[in-house]
Enzyme design. Structure first.
Site, mmCIF file in Angstrom:
data_model
loop_
_atom_site.group_PDB
_atom_site.id
_atom_site.type_symbol
_atom_site.label_atom_id
_atom_site.label_comp_id
_atom_site.label_asym_id
_atom_site.label_seq_id
_atom_site.Cartn_x
_atom_site.Cartn_y
_atom_site.Cartn_z
ATOM 1 C CG PHE A 166 -2.455 4.511 3.029
ATOM 2 C CD1 PHE A 166 -3.024 5.795 3.059
ATOM 3 C CD2 PHE A 166 -3.285 3.426 2.792
ATOM 4 C CE1 PHE A 166 -4.391 5.968 2.855
ATOM 5 C CE2 PHE A 166 -4.646 3.589 2.581
ATOM 6 C CZ PHE A 166 -5.194 4.869 2.611
ATOM 7 C CG HIS A 167 3.955 2.312 0.890
ATOM 8 N ND1 HIS A 167 2.934 1.410 0.819
ATOM 9 C CD2 HIS A 167 4.641 2.179 -0.258
ATOM 10 C CE1 HIS A 167 3.002 0.751 -0.313
ATOM 11 N NE2 HIS A 167 4.031 1.204 -0.993
ATOM 12 C CB ALA A 168 7.137 7.338 0.008
ATOM 13 N NE ARG A 199 4.503 4.790 -3.447
ATOM 14 C CZ ARG A 199 5.489 4.362 -4.229
ATOM 15 N NH1 ARG A 199 5.452 3.145 -4.731
ATOM 16 N NH2 ARG A 199 6.552 5.101 -4.438
#
Ligand code: T46
Length: 136
Positions: free
Chosen positions: A48-50, A95
């Protein structure tokens, strides 16, 4: 969206398989960090981040899992099921990792040391970064 999956060369013989990964030969960047996750609880989704600048290769060296890639315009789900496959994840790519089998070990090769300030953990902020990078 182009998904880049590397298929590494196994050095197999009658003893079994061995895969060797070298930076700039098998991996498109200098490897600055290696980490892995295992014992992932059932039903868990991680990520839950880039990242602003980090590049990575994800290899499910045991078991299976799925990776959702999202470039802000398009989403793709990539299954990782073979220890000789590596998924390239670029910067500015949201992702999520999910559907881990009980025995999954997800190994990650990273282009930089750990740096919390490189993370974009808010989805709206991520979309803003994508838009800004297009305007450059
Ligand atoms: C990514 C995906 C694929 C460290 O201390 N050093 C490290 O190098 C890493 C990766 C994590 N940590 C600490 C930070 C947290 O307290 O380990 C804990 C779990 O990390 P996080 O919640 O960021 O894990 P994931 O699975 O959400 O994401 C990780 C990577 O952080 C990230 O860069 O792309 O795997």
């Amino acid at each position: 969206m182009q998904v880049i999956k590397y298929v590494f060369q196994p050095h197999g013989d009658d003893r079994g398989q061995l895969i060797a990964l070298e930076e700039f030969t098998d991996i498109p960047f200098e490897i600055k960090r290696v980490y892995y996750m295992y014992d992932t609880a059932e039903g868990v989704t991680r990520g839950f981040h880039a990242h602003k600048s980090l590049e990575q290769i994800l290899i499910c060296i045991h078991g299976t899992c799925k990776i959702l890639l999202d470039n802000g315009k398009e989403k793709k789900i990539v299954p990782l099921e073979k220890p000789y496959e590596g998924l390239y994840v670029s910067n500015y790519m949201w992702r999520e990792m999910f559907d881990f089998s009980d025995d999954a070990v997800l190994l990650v090769l990273a282009s930089k040391p750990y740096d919390e300030s490189d993370y974009i953990r808010n989805y709206d902020e991520f979309l803003k970064f994508v838009k800004e990078s297009e305007e450059l």
